[in-house]
Write an enzyme that holds these catalytic residues in place. Structure first.
Site, short mmCIF file in Angstrom:
data_model
loop_
_atom_site.label_atom_id
_atom_site.label_comp_id
_atom_site.label_asym_id
_atom_site.label_seq_id
_atom_site.Cartn_x
_atom_site.Cartn_y
_atom_site.Cartn_z
N SER A 67 0.77 -1.28 0.52
CA SER A 67 -0.48 0.07 0.27
C SER A 67 0.91 1.27 -0.04
O SER A 67 2.15 0.70 0.03
CB SER A 67 -0.99 -0.12 0.89
OG SER A 67 -0.67 -0.29 2.91
N TYR A 68 0.62 2.29 0.37
CA TYR A 68 1.38 3.52 -0.27
C TYR A 68 2.09 4.01 1.02
O TYR A 68 1.60 3.75 1.85
CB TYR A 68 -0.26 4.81 -0.21
CG TYR A 68 1.00 6.08 -0.91
CD1 TYR A 68 0.88 6.25 -2.06
CD2 TYR A 68 0.82 7.27 0.60
CE1 TYR A 68 1.21 7.33 -2.18
CE2 TYR A 68 1.23 8.52 0.62
CZ TYR A 68 2.23 8.59 -0.83
OH TYR A 68 2.67 9.94 -1.65
N PRO A 69 3.40 3.93 0.92
CA PRO A 69 4.54 3.89 1.14
C PRO A 69 4.84 5.20 2.19
O PRO A 69 5.36 5.16 3.58
CB PRO A 69 5.80 3.88 0.36
CG PRO A 69 5.17 4.57 -0.59
CD PRO A 69 3.46 4.08 -0.95
#
Length: 168
Positions: A67-69
């Site tokens: 997922s978005y880091p």
């Protein structure tokens, strides 16, 4: 200290063990992963600098593996599909058995962390083999290990052994 003694024993042909001791230690499940913790783990466990770690995380994100880091949140929303996220790892060659056991026996919700209101914690989104992740095997494996540990019902293995989720 242990590493120093290990290095000393590698230089010798023989050694004699005079005594051993055993101590049980409990460890809390880790919080869900945010950017700061990801960078810390990448540095301490993998020897990666922050720029390299972020580049690798962003590449894993754009290819759909995580997922978005970039998030400061360490708390999953109540409606987050934890089991669905785990099912994505159920066929992984290293930790499939652990994932299947967790799904069969039940999982705990991860420890309650901080909700910064930005994005959910960094989460594995799909499984991948080493061949698929040649550029980022260690970071992806480390992330999956942390997520499995965060969701485990009981930390520990039979006979007091440490659980091994995957080789380092």
């Amino acid at each position: 200290i242990a590493q120093m003694f290990l290095n000393m024993t590698k230089l010798e042909k023989e050694a004699q063990v005079e005594a051993t001791s055993r101590k049980e230690k409990a460890k809390q499940r880790p919080l869900a992963l945010n950017t700061v913790e990801m960078l810390r783990v990448a540095s301490s466990s993998l020897g990666m600098g922050p720029q390299h770690a972020m580049q690798t995380a962003e590449r894993l994100y754009t290819q759909g593996y995580i997922s978005y880091p970039r998030t400061e949140t360490t708390h999953y929303p109540e409606n987050f599909d934890l089991k669905g996220s785990l099912r994505q790892q159920a066929n992984h060659p290293y930790w499939a058995d652990t994932v299947k056991r967790l799904l069969a026996e039940g999982i705990n919700r991860p420890r309650k962390g901080h909700d910064a209101g930005d994005h959910p914690p960094i989460t594995p989104m799909k499984s991948a083999t080493e061949a698929e992740l040649g550029f980022a095997v260690c970071p992806a494996q480390r992330l999956c290990k942390q997520e499995l540990a965060a969701r485990a019902r009981v930390l520990g293995a039979p006979h007091g052994q440490s659980p091994q989720l995957a080789p380092n």
